[in-house]
Design an enzyme around this catalytic site. Structure first.
Site, short mmCIF file in Angstrom:
data_model
loop_
_atom_site.label_atom_id
_atom_site.label_comp_id
_atom_site.label_asym_id
_atom_site.label_seq_id
_atom_site.Cartn_x
_atom_site.Cartn_y
_atom_site.Cartn_z
N SER A 60 0.95 -1.49 -0.18
CA SER A 60 0.09 0.36 -0.25
C SER A 60 0.82 1.09 0.29
O SER A 60 2.09 1.25 0.38
CB SER A 60 -0.78 0.21 1.43
OG SER A 60 -2.07 -1.49 1.17
N1 SAH Z 1 -0.13 -5.25 4.03
C1 SAH Z 1 -0.49 -5.32 2.49
C2 SAH Z 1 -0.14 -5.03 1.64
C3 SAH Z 1 -1.68 -5.34 1.16
S1 SAH Z 1 -2.25 -6.26 -0.43
C4 SAH Z 1 1.49 -4.76 3.09
O1 SAH Z 1 2.30 -3.72 3.49
O2 SAH Z 1 2.27 -4.63 1.88
C5 SAH Z 1 -3.22 -7.09 -0.23
C6 SAH Z 1 -3.30 -8.76 0.15
O3 SAH Z 1 -4.31 -9.47 0.84
C7 SAH Z 1 -2.79 -9.40 -0.47
O4 SAH Z 1 -1.34 -9.81 -0.80
C8 SAH Z 1 -2.90 -10.79 -0.73
O5 SAH Z 1 -3.62 -11.98 -1.25
C9 SAH Z 1 -4.12 -10.81 -0.01
N2 SAH Z 1 -5.75 -11.18 0.47
C10 SAH Z 1 -6.58 -11.55 -0.37
N3 SAH Z 1 -7.27 -11.77 -0.41
C11 SAH Z 1 -7.13 -12.43 1.55
C12 SAH Z 1 -7.65 -13.09 2.35
N4 SAH Z 1 -9.31 -13.79 2.26
N5 SAH Z 1 -7.49 -14.14 3.39
C13 SAH Z 1 -6.27 -13.20 3.55
N6 SAH Z 1 -5.48 -12.87 2.77
C14 SAH Z 1 -6.17 -12.19 1.64
#
Ligand code: SAH
Length: 212
Positions: A60
């Site tokens: 993000s």
């Molecule tokens: N917080 C992260 C950025 C997140 S991007 C950082 O600091 O880098 C969103 C992430 O959520 C992705 O890696 C994706 O694979 C994950 N994601 C999506 N759906 C999900 C779910 N149902 N359970 C767990 N993770 C999930």
């Protein structure tokens, strides 16, 4: 420019954009964001923008990380559940603030890479699990805060139920085109909602996400 100077500039920009919480600013002035992005993007690690981290996912934008973390209004200790570990950067920012972190990632490759990265950088207390965040994580509940860093159509019930009374959940709600960053406090008389502005996240996979 050194990474330290670039990081200081990033934090100055966060202040200019309205972030006031010193604890958040200090944590973001410390966590080496360049270690959380692929080598070819390291030169851009301190710009205020999201970056690709592989598997179609992104780390993000720093301002959004700061805004969401500030909105949790955390006490000195406490525990936070993060859904969407991605690179592990957001989890590291929380750990740097002295928070006990549980973080869930549904993609095994990203979960293992984040676990290794956090350990190598000394964030040994962060617990990374490869699991579906739609169910939350009862193992660490009740949480002082829940952060969801992927967008869903609606508030996932299980993670909300794992908040302690007075705790706050911050998450993007919407579809691929339109999303709003929402803050929900679990008050004594039910949920109290606040809106933090428009945003754009990758989707939450699973039953609270959108199809496609
Ligand atoms: N917080 C992260 C950025 C997140 S991007 C950082 O600091 O880098 C969103 C992430 O959520 C992705 O890696 C994706 O694979 C994950 N994601 C999506 N759906 C999900 C779910 N149902 N359970 C767990 N993770 C999930």
């Amino acid at each position: 420019m050194t990474v330290e100077a670039a990081r200081e500039r990033m934090v100055d920009l966060l202040v200019e954009r309205g972030i006031r919480d010193d604890r958040v600013l200090r944590a973001m002035a410390t966590v080496p964001r360049h270690e959380f992005v692929p080598p070819r993007y390291q030169g851009d690690a301190y710009a205020d923008s999201p970056l690709p981290i592989g598997n179609g996912q992104t780390i993000s934008q720093p301002f959004i990380v700061a805004l969401m973390t500030e909105a949790l209004a955390l006490g000195p200790r406490g525990s936070v559940l993060e859904i969407g570990t991605g690179s592990g950067y957001q989890a590291a920012v929380l750990a740097e603030m002295g928070i006990e972190v549980y973080t869930l990632e549904c993609l095994d490759g990203l979960a293992s890479a984040a676990r290794r990265r956090l350990r190598d950088l000394g964030y040994t207390g962060v617990r990374v699990f490869c699991a579906d965040g739609n169910d939350g994580w009862p193992g660490g509940a009740p949480y002082e805060g829940v952060l969801i860093t992927a967008a869903s159509r609606e508030v996932p019930r299980a993670p909300y139920a794992q908040l302690r009374l007075g705790g706050t959940m911050v998450l993007p709600i919407g579809d691929e085109e339109n999303q709003e960053l929402v803050k929900i406090r679990r008050g004594p008389d039910g949920a109290e909602e606040g809106f933090l502005g428009a945003c754009r996240f990758v989707k939450l996979v699973g039953r609270h996400g959108w199809s496609k």
